[in-house]
Structure formats: C-alpha cells, structure tokens
Design an enzyme around this catalytic site. Structure first.
Site, PDB file in Angstrom:
ATOM      1  N   ALA A  55       0.859  -1.186   0.000  1.00  9.89           N
ATOM      2  CA  ALA A  55       0.000   0.000   0.000  1.00  9.89           C
ATOM      3  C   ALA A  55       0.891   1.229   0.000  1.00  9.89           C
ATOM      4  CB  ALA A  55      -0.922   0.002   1.219  1.00  9.89           C
ATOM      5  N   GLY A  56       1.302   1.637  -1.197  1.00  7.59           N
ATOM      6  CA  GLY A  56       2.105   2.843  -1.332  1.00  7.59           C
ATOM      7  C   GLY A  56       1.196   3.992  -1.738  1.00  7.59           C
TER       8      GLY A  56
ATOM      9  N   ILE B 239      27.272  19.830 -15.556  1.00  7.90           N
ATOM     10  CA  ILE B 239      28.133  21.006 -15.631  1.00  7.90           C
ATOM     11  C   ILE B 239      29.418  20.789 -14.839  1.00  7.90           C
ATOM     12  CG2 ILE B 239      28.330  23.399 -14.812  1.00  7.90           C
ATOM     13  CD1 ILE B 239      25.380  23.757 -15.643  1.00  7.90           C
TER      14      ILE B 239
ATOM     15  N   GLY C 180      33.189  15.329 -14.138  1.00  7.93           N
ATOM     16  CA  GLY C 180      33.623  14.258 -13.247  1.00  7.93           C
ATOM     17  C   GLY C 180      33.597  14.670 -11.791  1.00  7.93           C
TER      18      GLY C 180
ATOM     19  N   GLU D 278       5.496  11.684  -0.552  1.00  6.42           N
ATOM     20  CA  GLU D 278       4.326  12.570  -0.486  1.00  6.42           C
ATOM     21  C   GLU D 278       3.448  12.435  -1.731  1.00  6.42           C
ATOM     22  OE1 GLU D 278       3.778  13.751   2.245  1.00  6.42           O
ATOM     23  OE2 GLU D 278       5.660  14.244   3.243  1.00  6.42           O
TER      24      GLU D 278
ATOM     25  N   SER E  66       5.029  11.396  -8.730  1.00  4.30           N
ATOM     26  CA  SER E  66       4.662  12.324  -9.803  1.00  4.30           C
ATOM     27  C   SER E  66       3.454  11.813 -10.575  1.00  4.30           C
ATOM     28  CB  SER E  66       5.851  12.521 -10.756  1.00  4.30           C
ATOM     29  OG  SER E  66       6.865  13.299 -10.148  1.00  4.30           O
ATOM     30  N   GLU E  67       3.383  10.491 -10.735  1.00  7.27           N
ATOM     31  CA  GLU E  67       2.244   9.921 -11.460  1.00  7.27           C
ATOM     32  C   GLU E  67       0.936  10.129 -10.705  1.00  7.27           C
ATOM     33  OE1 GLU E  67       5.957   8.432 -12.920  1.00  7.27           O
ATOM     34  OE2 GLU E  67       5.140   8.393 -10.884  1.00  7.27           O
TER      35      GLU E  67
END
Length: 413
Positions: A137-138, A366, A369, A392, A395-396
């Site tokens: 249950a996420g 930017i 390495g 929280e 994104s989906e």
C-alpha cells in the site's frame, strides 16, 4: 570546492513581500549557509545523523513552531512562511528541511493531548513520525491492511509499515490502521489514525523496526515497522475525545478522507524542499562555471553552458512563483469548499519535483567528473531531488489528482 553564493535578486516577489517575511528568510538563509551546509557536507557522505545540537538551535529559532498558534508557544505564521524557511534549509540539506515537519503532527492530536504536546513540539522537544505506507500500500492507501482491533481500554495494532522516517528518534508514531476488516468492495471504510507515544531511541512494546538502506535522504534513518499486538490506549485514537462527547462521523470513510486531505500542506512543503535543492545546484553551478577553465577560458564563457544556467534559473523561478501563489491562497482560505487544494498542491509538488531532478542533473553534468564525487554537494542534491518525485505522492499520482479535478472520470458501464 567552489565558493558558495546566494541569489542576489530580491528574495521575495512584491505581491508577497513584507518586512517580516524578508527578515525570516534572511535569518533562515544565514542559518542554513553558515550552520547546516558545512555539517551536511561533512556528515551526509558518511551517512551521519543530524546533530541534536542543531535540532536544539532550530527549536530556539522557532523553526519547529512556524505554524503553531501563539497560545502553544509557536510563531503563529502561515504556510508561506513555512515554505520560505523550508526552501532555505533544503538549499543546504533536505533532511534538515524535512525534520521541521515532524512537529506538525501535534496539530492532529485530540485537544487534551494537544495542550500537553503542542507546546513541546513548537520548541522541537516533541517530534513525531508517520506510519501510513505498507509493502503493498504505497500510492494506493485504501488497500492498507494494518489492523487495529478493539480490546479493553484500547486497541491492538497488527501489521507492517514501510518508509517510516525518524521512527527510532521520534517521541510518537502516528499510525494509520484499519478498524474494520478489509473489504475489496468498500476499501475506504474503517481507516483511522492512532498516536503511539514512545521514548526517543526506542520502539514501544509490540513494535520492531529495521532500517532501510537508502541511496539518499541521509541524516536520519527510515524504517520498516512490524506491529505484533502493540497496545494503544483508547485516547490514542485520533478523534476519541470527540466521540466521547457523542460526536460520531456518519461517513465510515471519514478517516480516509482526513488522511488524504491532510496531504495539501505536506505537498507544498515538498515543493519548497525541491526548490531548495534545485537552487543549491544552480547557485553552486553559477560559481563553478566562473572558476573552472577549459581551452583557456572559464566554461561559463561558452554558450552551451550559459544557456544551461539560464534554463535552470528560469525553471527554478517558475516553480517558486507557483509555490508562493499556492501557499498564499492556502493562508488566505481561498480554497474553502473547492477541490483546488488537491489540484494546486499536486500541481506545485509535481512541477517542483520534476524540475529539481532536471536541474540537479544538469548541475552534475556542468560539474563533469567532479560532480560525480562526494567532494561536491551536487551529488547530494541530485540524490535527494530524485526522492521528491516519489514521497508525499509520486509524480504519477500528482498527475492523476490534477487530471481527476479537470476531467472527472467517467463511471464504468
């Protein structure tokens, strides 16, 4: 290590700028850059813990009581001020920006417990942890299976929770559990919240925890928890005092609804954390490209680099503007009786998290390495930014919330 710089432009745009907010932001920025950042650079590569001395100083500065009412010893400020301070702290170390939210759990307590614990929370002396997610249950919280079974004078918790950060050091664990058997046809019913008080550094009887191996979000531990007949007294049920007075929720889904609606401010908080990470990566990159030379010139002289910086700055500023708007609307009560808190909170969380991952990734590129070493904080911003797209609400899930507000789903035929 590149010099650290601060954005020289006015810190808060005119519609939201007040002398008090500017002072609060400057104070938080000074603390973050002078106290938090050096500690983060030292401890995060070692997976060290946030020092207790730092937490104590944050309590003295009022960071844990930003939104706590005056009567509880808090600052009595709003979500916008909460976001301002969060962004500054996250610019140095996201974990420190996150720990200030642990005091807000006191606001959910019943009145008598709130009188006792909220003043402590406002000083950072009572901090909670949140146990809602489970192995299965996420994002789909309605499928949680942890049980709360009624017994004499209380409840017994049984089940497993995942992703409970700060569970070991907290003063209490807020557990979301099911008080009625799981019913696939009525999955939202019977979900309630319980407060499980404990001693910092230990787990209560009937509860055990194992730390999860994380790639980031260091400074504190995240646990999976197992509950085996873990006793919670009657007054550990959030809403117990209201029910004692004869008030009962007619809607059996009320507990689930409260848990879901309680995510609006945490998502603004996550947006502020994301923006802080992105800003840290941007500021460090601006400094680095003026110092790093290739082909006899600073790499900041090359158009490809300059355009990367310009795009990063534009994206950060766009996210910040939306965050200010959503936070200000929340403070002014502009979302009463509307679905906008869900939609706007989801929008700003989605946009800021996605932006933070892009900006920190560009910053690492930017730095070349050097960015892929732990000698520079860029890799920390990058690792932590990746998490903001997950916790929280992923994104989906944010896109699902926004789309459901704009395009109500068609009932199945």
């Amino acid at each position: 290590m590149p010099r650290q710089i601060v954005d020289p432009r006015p810190p808060i745009p005119a519609p939201y700028r007040t002398d008090e907010r500017v002072a609060i932001q400057e104070m938080a920025r000074e603390f973050a850059m002078s106290k938090v950042l050096p500690v983060a650079n030292e401890l995060d590569p070692l997976h060290g813990m946030i020092p207790e001395e730092m937490r104590a100083e944050m309590g003295e500065l009022g960071f844990f009581g930003i939104m706590a009412p005056d009567k509880y010893g808090g600052l009595g400020l709003g979500v916008l001020e909460y976001a301002l301070i969060t962004e500054e702290l996250a610019r140095a170390w996201m974990s420190v920006a996150s720990i200030i939210a642990r005091s807000q759990m006191a606001a959910a307590l019943d009145p008598s417990q709130k009188e006792l614990y909220y003043p402590l929370a406002a000083r950072g002396e009572w901090l909670g942890s949140f146990a809602m997610s489970e192995p299965d249950a996420g994002s789909d919280i309605a499928s949680l299976r942890t049980r709360a079974d009624k017994v004499d004078d209380g409840w017994l918790l049984n089940g497993q929770k995942m992703w409970c950060t700060f569970a070991d050091q907290s003063n209490a664990i807020l557990v979301v559990a099911r008080t009625t058997p799981y019913d696939p046809g009525n999955r939202h019913s019977g979900i309630r919240r319980f407060i499980l008080h404990k001693e910092p550094g230990a787990f209560p009887d009937g509860c055990t925890g194992n730390p999860i191996r994380k790639i980031g979000y260091h400074g504190w531990h995240t646990f999976d928890l197992s509950f085996n007949d873990c006793f919670v007294p009657d007054d550990g049920l959030i809403g117990f005092e209201r029910e004692q007075r004869g008030h009962r929720d007619a809607d059996p889904k009320a507990g689930f609804i409260r848990a879901a609606r309680g995510m609006a401010v945490p998502r603004i908080h996550t947006a502020a954390r994301s923006i802080g990470l992105a800003r840290g990566a941007l500021e460090d990159s601006v400094a680095y490209v003026q110092e790093r030379e290739q082909f006899g010139r600073p790499i900041g002289d090359f158009q490809v680099t300059r355009f990367k910086i310009a795009k990063m700055a534009t994206e950060v500023e766009a996210c910040r503007a939306l965050m200010y708007q959503v936070a200000a609307n929340t403070d002014m009560g502009g979302y009463e009786n509307t679905t906008s808190p869900d939609m706007d909170g989801a929008m700003v969380k989605y946009l800021a998290a996605e932006t933070a991952e892009r900006v920190t990734s560009e910053a690492l590129q930017i730095h070349g390495g050097a960015g892929y070493t732990t000698d520079f904080p860029i890799e920390r911003y990058w690792r932590d930014a990746r998490l903001t797209k997950i916790f929280e609400g992923t994104s989906e899930i944010m896109l699902r919330l926004v789309s459901d507000c704009l395009l109500p789903p068609t009932p199945l035929r």
